[in-house]
Design a protein around this motif. Structure first.
Motif, PDB file in Angstrom:
ATOM      1  N   GLU A 114       0.834  -1.196   0.000  1.00 11.95           N
ATOM      2  CA  GLU A 114       0.000   0.000   0.000  1.00 11.95           C
ATOM      3  C   GLU A 114       0.875   1.255   0.000  1.00 11.95           C
ATOM      4  OE1 GLU A 114      -2.070   0.118   3.817  1.00 11.95           O
ATOM      5  OE2 GLU A 114      -0.220   0.811   4.713  1.00 11.95           O
ATOM      6  N   LYS A 115       2.188   1.071   0.121  1.00  9.51           N
ATOM      7  CA  LYS A 115       3.066   2.224   0.329  1.00  9.51           C
ATOM      8  C   LYS A 115       2.947   3.309  -0.742  1.00  9.51           C
ATOM      9  CE  LYS A 115       6.166   0.441   3.712  1.00  9.51           C
ATOM     10  NZ  LYS A 115       7.267  -0.450   3.989  1.00  9.51           N
ATOM     11  N   PRO A 116       2.835   2.927  -2.044  1.00 11.65           N
ATOM     12  CA  PRO A 116       2.693   3.990  -3.054  1.00 11.65           C
ATOM     13  C   PRO A 116       1.405   4.800  -2.894  1.00 11.65           C
ATOM     14  CG  PRO A 116       3.183   1.879  -4.084  1.00 11.65           C
ATOM     15  CD  PRO A 116       2.931   1.612  -2.643  1.00 11.65           C
ATOM     16  N   LEU A 117       0.456   4.277  -2.126  1.00 11.36           N
ATOM     17  CA  LEU A 117      -0.844   4.952  -1.956  1.00 11.36           C
ATOM     18  C   LEU A 117      -0.870   5.881  -0.739  1.00 11.36           C
ATOM     19  CD1 LEU A 117      -3.045   1.765  -2.534  1.00 11.36           C
ATOM     20  CD2 LEU A 117      -2.495   3.520  -4.217  1.00 11.36           C
ATOM     21  N   ARG A 118       0.196   5.851   0.048  1.00  7.07           N
ATOM     22  CA  ARG A 118       0.222   6.678   1.267  1.00  7.07           C
ATOM     23  C   ARG A 118       0.160   8.163   0.919  1.00  7.07           C
ATOM     24  NH1 ARG A 118       2.451   4.045   5.956  1.00  7.07           N
ATOM     25  NH2 ARG A 118       1.950   1.841   5.726  1.00  7.07           N
ATOM     26  N   LYS A 119      -0.525   8.929   1.785  1.00  2.06           N
ATOM     27  CA  LYS A 119      -0.760  10.361   1.534  1.00  2.06           C
ATOM     28  C   LYS A 119       0.301  11.232   2.211  1.00  2.06           C
ATOM     29  CE  LYS A 119      -4.846   9.207  -0.149  1.00  2.06           C
ATOM     30  NZ  LYS A 119      -4.491   7.802  -0.393  1.00  2.06           N
ATOM     31  N   LYS A 120       0.470  12.433   1.661  1.00  2.00           N
ATOM     32  CA  LYS A 120       1.267  13.454   2.347  1.00  2.00           C
ATOM     33  C   LYS A 120       0.283  14.414   3.030  1.00  2.00           C
ATOM     34  CE  LYS A 120       5.646  13.033   0.421  1.00  2.00           C
ATOM     35  NZ  LYS A 120       5.797  11.623   0.838  1.00  2.00           N
ATOM     36  N   LEU A 121       0.460  14.668   4.318  1.00  2.00           N
ATOM     37  CA  LEU A 121      -0.424  15.603   5.032  1.00  2.00           C
ATOM     38  C   LEU A 121       0.357  16.852   5.415  1.00  2.00           C
ATOM     39  CD1 LEU A 121      -2.567  13.454   7.522  1.00  2.00           C
ATOM     40  CD2 LEU A 121      -2.965  13.934   5.115  1.00  2.00           C
ATOM     41  N   THR A 122      -0.339  17.968   5.483  1.00  2.00           N
ATOM     42  CA  THR A 122       0.295  19.199   5.954  1.00  2.00           C
ATOM     43  C   THR A 122       0.381  19.158   7.480  1.00  2.00           C
ATOM     44  OG1 THR A 122      -1.800  20.348   6.241  1.00  2.00           O
ATOM     45  CG2 THR A 122      -0.761  20.495   4.052  1.00  2.00           C
ATOM     46  N   GLU A 123       1.164  20.098   8.030  1.00  2.00           N
ATOM     47  CA  GLU A 123       1.299  20.173   9.485  1.00  2.00           C
ATOM     48  C   GLU A 123      -0.071  20.410  10.135  1.00  2.00           C
ATOM     49  OE1 GLU A 123       4.204  22.808  12.112  1.00  2.00           O
ATOM     50  OE2 GLU A 123       5.096  22.127  10.219  1.00  2.00           O
ATOM     51  N   THR A 124      -0.867  21.288   9.505  1.00  2.00           N
ATOM     52  CA  THR A 124      -2.202  21.589  10.056  1.00  2.00           C
ATOM     53  C   THR A 124      -3.094  20.353  10.032  1.00  2.00           C
ATOM     54  OG1 THR A 124      -1.930  23.725   9.009  1.00  2.00           O
ATOM     55  CG2 THR A 124      -4.117  23.239   9.873  1.00  2.00           C
ATOM     56  N   GLU A 125      -3.027  19.633   8.953  1.00  2.00           N
ATOM     57  CA  GLU A 125      -3.848  18.408   8.866  1.00  2.00           C
ATOM     58  C   GLU A 125      -3.447  17.395   9.956  1.00  2.00           C
ATOM     59  OE1 GLU A 125      -5.130  17.982   4.190  1.00  2.00           O
ATOM     60  OE2 GLU A 125      -3.015  17.733   4.687  1.00  2.00           O
ATOM     61  N   PHE A 126      -2.125  17.275  10.179  1.00  2.00           N
ATOM     62  CA  PHE A 126      -1.675  16.374  11.252  1.00  2.00           C
ATOM     63  C   PHE A 126      -2.171  16.865  12.608  1.00  2.00           C
ATOM     64  CE2 PHE A 126       1.803  14.551   8.493  1.00  2.00           C
ATOM     65  CZ  PHE A 126       1.461  13.219   8.696  1.00  2.00           C
ATOM     66  N   GLU A 127      -2.058  18.182  12.836  1.00  2.00           N
ATOM     67  CA  GLU A 127      -2.457  18.732  14.146  1.00  2.00           C
ATOM     68  C   GLU A 127      -3.961  18.568  14.366  1.00  2.00           C
ATOM     69  OE1 GLU A 127       1.158  21.974  14.386  1.00  2.00           O
ATOM     70  OE2 GLU A 127      -0.880  22.689  13.960  1.00  2.00           O
ATOM     71  N   ASP A 128      -4.762  18.811  13.301  1.00  2.00           N
ATOM     72  CA  ASP A 128      -6.220  18.649  13.420  1.00  2.00           C
ATOM     73  C   ASP A 128      -6.572  17.202  13.773  1.00  2.00           C
ATOM     74  OD1 ASP A 128      -6.545  21.272  12.880  1.00  2.00           O
ATOM     75  OD2 ASP A 128      -7.246  21.011  10.808  1.00  2.00           O
ATOM     76  N   LEU A 129      -5.900  16.292  13.072  1.00  2.00           N
ATOM     77  CA  LEU A 129      -6.159  14.864  13.326  1.00  2.00           C
ATOM     78  C   LEU A 129      -5.737  14.475  14.735  1.00  2.00           C
ATOM     79  CD1 LEU A 129      -5.160  12.758  10.212  1.00  2.00           C
ATOM     80  CD2 LEU A 129      -7.236  12.528  11.570  1.00  2.00           C
ATOM     81  N   GLN A 130      -4.567  14.983  15.122  1.00  2.00           N
ATOM     82  CA  GLN A 130      -4.075  14.690  16.470  1.00  2.00           C
ATOM     83  C   GLN A 130      -5.094  15.153  17.510  1.00  2.00           C
ATOM     84  OE1 GLN A 130      -0.749  17.050  17.750  1.00  2.00           O
ATOM     85  NE2 GLN A 130       0.026  15.399  19.051  1.00  2.00           N
ATOM     86  N   ASN A 131      -5.639  16.370  17.330  1.00  2.00           N
ATOM     87  CA  ASN A 131      -6.634  16.896  18.269  1.00  2.00           C
ATOM     88  C   ASN A 131      -7.912  16.076  18.244  1.00  2.00           C
ATOM     89  OD1 ASN A 131      -5.042  18.943  19.294  1.00  2.00           O
ATOM     90  ND2 ASN A 131      -5.535  20.305  17.571  1.00  2.00           N
ATOM     91  N   GLN A 132      -8.301  15.662  17.052  1.00  2.00           N
ATOM     92  CA  GLN A 132      -9.524  14.862  16.913  1.00  2.00           C
ATOM     93  C   GLN A 132      -9.385  13.487  17.593  1.00  2.00           C
ATOM     94  OE1 GLN A 132     -10.621  14.109  12.842  1.00  2.00           O
ATOM     95  NE2 GLN A 132     -12.424  12.920  13.428  1.00  2.00           N
ATOM     96  N   LEU A 133      -8.175  12.950  17.535  1.00  2.00           N
ATOM     97  CA  LEU A 133      -7.974  11.565  17.990  1.00  2.00           C
ATOM     98  C   LEU A 133      -7.350  11.448  19.375  1.00  2.00           C
ATOM     99  CD1 LEU A 133      -6.651   9.958  14.673  1.00  2.00           C
ATOM    100  CD2 LEU A 133      -8.969   9.888  15.608  1.00  2.00           C
ATOM    101  N   LEU A 134      -6.964  12.569  19.954  1.00  2.00           N
ATOM    102  CA  LEU A 134      -6.278  12.562  21.247  1.00  2.00           C
ATOM    103  C   LEU A 134      -7.051  11.726  22.279  1.00  2.00           C
ATOM    104  CD1 LEU A 134      -3.609  13.936  21.799  1.00  2.00           C
ATOM    105  CD2 LEU A 134      -4.872  15.852  22.799  1.00  2.00           C
ATOM    106  N   LEU A 135      -6.352  10.786  22.944  1.00  2.00           N
ATOM    107  CA  LEU A 135      -7.008   9.855  23.868  1.00  2.00           C
ATOM    108  C   LEU A 135      -6.447  10.008  25.278  1.00  2.00           C
ATOM    109  CD1 LEU A 135      -6.692   6.725  21.555  1.00  2.00           C
ATOM    110  CD2 LEU A 135      -8.783   8.029  21.956  1.00  2.00           C
ATOM    111  N   LYS A 136      -7.334  10.024  26.246  1.00  2.00           N
ATOM    112  CA  LYS A 136      -6.893  10.067  27.645  1.00  2.00           C
ATOM    113  C   LYS A 136      -6.564   8.649  28.135  1.00  2.00           C
ATOM    114  CE  LYS A 136      -8.150  14.370  29.620  1.00  2.00           C
ATOM    115  NZ  LYS A 136      -7.817  15.048  28.385  1.00  2.00           N
ATOM    116  N   GLU A 137      -7.260   7.687  27.548  1.00  2.00           N
ATOM    117  CA  GLU A 137      -6.950   6.283  27.870  1.00  2.00           C
ATOM    118  C   GLU A 137      -7.306   5.410  26.666  1.00  2.00           C
ATOM    119  OE1 GLU A 137      -9.340   4.555  30.932  1.00  2.00           O
ATOM    120  OE2 GLU A 137     -11.069   5.770  30.406  1.00  2.00           O
ATOM    121  N   ILE A 138      -6.779   4.227  26.692  1.00  2.85           N
ATOM    122  CA  ILE A 138      -7.045   3.289  25.584  1.00  2.85           C
ATOM    123  C   ILE A 138      -7.059   1.865  26.130  1.00  2.85           C
ATOM    124  CG2 ILE A 138      -4.649   2.986  24.888  1.00  2.85           C
ATOM    125  CD1 ILE A 138      -5.597   3.279  21.965  1.00  2.85           C
TER     126      ILE A 138
END
Ligand code: 5GP
Ligand code: ZN
Length: 138
Positions: A114-138
């Motif tokens: 799948e490696k050729p299909l991997r996406k490039k994300l901007t810093e903002t996109e990474f930060e938005d995702l990080q905020n969306q997915l941030l977990l206090k526990e798992i």
């Protein structure tokens, strides 16, 4: 589950190349393997996917998969092993009785990476995702 092919295999109604079983788990060769030793590990009780299987049972499947990987490496002398679990049709699941694939990889095994299909994300996109997915526990 009556209509499930893996439940029928566990009950012995359909033949399989079983390599291990215990009270909870069944291990057999995949009928349409990627490579020599492509193996499926699954619970004897019917659960459809990763969301509905109890945690302890899934943990046991992963533990047995780890040990099986060691045995496959030892017995087949493979170069590597792909461990895969597909949950959901879109993710490639075709048998809806949860199972883990162990796919030994040899020098001549072709893998559709799948490696050729991997996406490039901007810093903002990474930060938005990080905020969306941030977990206090798992
Ligand atoms: P999935 O696509 O759901 O992740 O994987 C299902 C796997 O089950 C496939 O790799 C397929 O080859 C295998 N399979 C389907 N039917 C049978 C069967 O009757 N016997 C065995 N041994 N494997 C099967
Ligand atoms: Zn089943």
């Amino acid at each position: 589950m009556d209509s499930c092919i893996f439940c029928k295999i566990i009950k012995g109604e359909i033949p399989s190349y079983k390599i291990y079983e215990d009270d909870d788990i069944f291990v057999m060769l995949d009928i349409n393997p990627l490579s020599k030793g492509h193996t499926l590990v699954f619970p004897k009780q019917h659960f459809e996917n990763i969301y509905d299987i109890p945690e302890e049972l899934f943990a046991k499947i992963m533990l047995k998969s780890k040990r099986l990987a060691e045995k496959l490496k030892e017995k087949l002398n493979c170069e590597g092993i792909i461990l895969q679990q597909n949950s959901g049709q879109k993710a490639g699941q075709s048998v809806f009785h949860l199972h883990v694939h162990l796919k030994p990889v040899f020098k001549d095994t072709e893998i559709a990476y799948e490696k050729p299909l991997r996406k490039k994300l901007t810093e903002t996109e990474f930060e938005d995702l990080q905020n969306q997915l941030l977990l206090k526990e798992i």
